[in-house]
Design an enzyme around this catalytic site. Structure first.
Site, PDB file in Angstrom:
ATOM      1  N   GLY A 189       6.095   7.536  15.668  1.00 20.37           N
ATOM      2  CA  GLY A 189       5.162   6.418  15.568  1.00 20.37           C
ATOM      3  C   GLY A 189       4.541   6.080  16.913  1.00 20.37           C
ATOM      4  O   GLY A 189       4.859   6.688  17.942  1.00 20.37           O
ATOM      5  N   SER A 190       3.657   5.099  16.918  1.00 20.81           N
ATOM      6  CA  SER A 190       2.935   4.734  18.146  1.00 20.81           C
ATOM      7  C   SER A 190       3.886   4.354  19.269  1.00 20.81           C
ATOM      8  O   SER A 190       3.794   4.860  20.393  1.00 20.81           O
ATOM      9  CB  SER A 190       1.981   3.568  17.858  1.00 20.81           C
ATOM     10  OG  SER A 190       1.058   3.902  16.871  1.00 20.81           O
TER      11      SER A 190
ATOM     12  N   ASP B 219       8.534  12.470   9.194  1.00 19.97           N
ATOM     13  CA  ASP B 219       7.176  13.028   9.134  1.00 19.97           C
ATOM     14  C   ASP B 219       7.113  14.328   9.919  1.00 19.97           C
ATOM     15  O   ASP B 219       6.934  14.330  11.132  1.00 19.97           O
ATOM     16  CB  ASP B 219       6.171  12.017   9.684  1.00 19.97           C
ATOM     17  CG  ASP B 219       4.730  12.392   9.373  1.00 19.97           C
ATOM     18  OD1 ASP B 219       4.442  13.607   9.317  1.00 19.97           O
ATOM     19  OD2 ASP B 219       3.907  11.489   9.198  1.00 19.97           O
TER      20      ASP B 219
ATOM     21  N   LYS C 171       6.624 -11.145  12.392  1.00 21.08           N
ATOM     22  CA  LYS C 171       6.633 -11.500  10.964  1.00 21.08           C
ATOM     23  C   LYS C 171       8.047 -11.765  10.445  1.00 21.08           C
ATOM     24  O   LYS C 171       8.216 -12.243   9.320  1.00 21.08           O
ATOM     25  CB  LYS C 171       5.943 -10.399  10.164  1.00 21.08           C
ATOM     26  CG  LYS C 171       4.448 -10.300  10.486  1.00 21.08           C
ATOM     27  CD  LYS C 171       3.803  -9.093   9.874  1.00 21.08           C
ATOM     28  CE  LYS C 171       2.320  -9.047  10.224  1.00 21.08           C
ATOM     29  NZ  LYS C 171       2.057  -8.945  11.682  1.00 21.08           N
TER      30      LYS C 171
ATOM     31  N   TYR D 144       7.806  -7.758   3.976  1.00 16.08           N
ATOM     32  CA  TYR D 144       8.032  -7.008   5.211  1.00 16.08           C
ATOM     33  C   TYR D 144       8.772  -7.874   6.217  1.00 16.08           C
ATOM     34  O   TYR D 144       9.791  -7.460   6.792  1.00 16.08           O
ATOM     35  CB  TYR D 144       6.704  -6.528   5.791  1.00 16.08           C
ATOM     36  CG  TYR D 144       6.814  -6.026   7.210  1.00 16.08           C
ATOM     37  CD1 TYR D 144       7.620  -4.933   7.525  1.00 16.08           C
ATOM     38  CD2 TYR D 144       6.115  -6.644   8.247  1.00 16.08           C
ATOM     39  CE1 TYR D 144       7.736  -4.475   8.827  1.00 16.08           C
ATOM     40  CE2 TYR D 144       6.216  -6.193   9.543  1.00 16.08           C
ATOM     41  CZ  TYR D 144       7.024  -5.114   9.839  1.00 16.08           C
ATOM     42  OH  TYR D 144       7.145  -4.669  11.130  1.00 16.08           O
TER      43      TYR D 144
ATOM     44  N   GLU E 138      -0.041 -12.604   4.205  1.00 13.55           N
ATOM     45  CA  GLU E 138      -0.476 -12.869   5.586  1.00 13.55           C
ATOM     46  C   GLU E 138      -0.312 -14.339   5.959  1.00 13.55           C
ATOM     47  O   GLU E 138      -0.480 -15.235   5.124  1.00 13.55           O
ATOM     48  CB  GLU E 138      -1.948 -12.480   5.769  1.00 13.55           C
ATOM     49  CG  GLU E 138      -2.184 -11.052   6.154  1.00 13.55           C
ATOM     50  CD  GLU E 138      -3.601 -10.820   6.633  1.00 13.55           C
ATOM     51  OE1 GLU E 138      -3.776 -10.043   7.582  1.00 13.55           O
ATOM     52  OE2 GLU E 138      -4.539 -11.393   6.055  1.00 13.55           O
TER      53      GLU E 138
END
Length: 337
Positions: free
Chosen positions: A15-16, A41, A132, A140, A258
């Site tokens: 991932g990033s 992945d 979050k 999430y 959100e």
């Protein structure tokens, strides 16, 4: 901390943030024995392997596996000293519509990492969280809060094992996959930047800032801490203005799950929150070490009762101009300021 001959494993390493951590560790910790990239992945692993060919980067290894698979995680952790747990399902709308899948990765996967670490010789685990997870209103966030609690509580069940579990929590990582800035850069070509809510704000941290925080926790955690960075906020409308001042900016409404403003520390957390200078830290309710010694060694200051850290009430803000500079420096070098 001494990294000589240590083996580091990053779950979600393709991932990033995993890739940014890989670059930092390879460039600054030449004394390590091995760096293992664990992810499900294989295509991203293949692409990373092109960037880090084995004949030049002999210490990096790629291990295909899923944190949902306990036996595979346990096998990957053999001979590993430090684990950075970055694997997660992170897209809020996808999690809302696929709750069971999100739970399997973010909750069951977290417990698999904990159990595998306890069953092997892992010395330290740093788990990545999200803003979050603070007072969550979406699935999430709820799964990541559960994950945070699992990692912090793991310090209470380790028994004789000297392993340390800690958590780092931060806001939107600038330029990470699926985040608003690369989305707006792509949509700019169409001349329309959709705004979900004109008053929406978010915390902002660069990939380098996220990596700094993970390495800080790896080096300094006593076990049970939840680290929170002091970072600026931005208005989503300012991001749109910075990227496409000429674009139309229709307001399309909030997506499922959100918030208008994100929190990283709630007022309920204030009773266990301390100011460390560069970071805040939420300490465990019942630490396994001396609170007085921790406060003294870290020069920690207790925050006031009722203190909360919210992107809408932040005292530090990015501007349209500062956002343009950050985008060019940290996201897209070809971006015209």
């Amino acid at each position: 901390m001494d990294y000589t001959n240590k083996v580091i494993l990053i779950t979600g390493g393709t991932g990033s943030l995993g890739q940014a951590l890989t670059e930092r560790i390879l460039n600054t910790k030449p004394e390590i024995r091995k760096l293992i990239i664990f992810s499900r992945d294989e295509q991203k692993q293949f692409q990373m392997a092109q960037k880090y060919p084995h004949d030049q980067y002999k210490k990096i290894r790629f291990f295909v596996g899923d944190v949902r698979d306990y036996e595979r995680v346990k096998r990957a952790f053999k001979e590993v000293d430090f684990v950075i747990h970055a694997a997660a399902m992170k897209h809020v709308p996808i999690a809302e519509y696929n709750p069971e899948e999100c739970i399997k990765t973010n909750v069951n996967g977290a417990q698999n990492v904990i159990n595998a670490a306890l069953e092997t010789n892992v010395e330290r685990v740093v788990a990545l969280s999200t803003d979050k997870a603070c007072a969550p209103i979406n699935l999430y966030g709820a799964t990541k809060l559960t994950s945070d609690k699992l990692f912090i509580a793991a310090n209470n069940i380790k028994g004789w094992n000297p392993i340390r579990f800690s958590v780092v929590r931060y806001g939107n990582v600038m330029g990470s996959n699926g985040s608003v800035i690369p989305f707006f850069i792509k949509k700019k070509k169409e001349g329309i930047l959709p705004i979900t809510e004109k008053n929406m704000t978010r915390f902002n941290i660069t990939l380098d800032g996220g990596v700094d925080m993970v390495m800080h926790a790896l080096d300094h955690a006593w076990g049970g801490e939840l680290f929170v960075p002091k970072i600026p906020s931005y208005k989503v409308t300012d991001v749109a203005e910075a990227i496409g001042p000429e674009c139309e900016k229709p307001v399309i409404g909030i997506r499922p799950g959100e918030k208008i403003h994100e929190e990283m520390i709630s007022s309920s957390d204030s009773f266990n929150t301390y100011d460390l200078g560069k970071y805040y830290v939420i300490l465990p309710t019942v630490p396994r070490w001396s609170l007085e010694e921790y406060v003294q060694e870290h020069k920690a200051t207790k925050v006031g009762e009722g203190f909360a850290y919210n992107s809408g009430d932040n005292t530090e803000w990015e501007t349209v101009e500062s956002l343009r500079t950050l985008i060019k420096d940290h996201v897209d070098p070809t971006f015209e300021v």
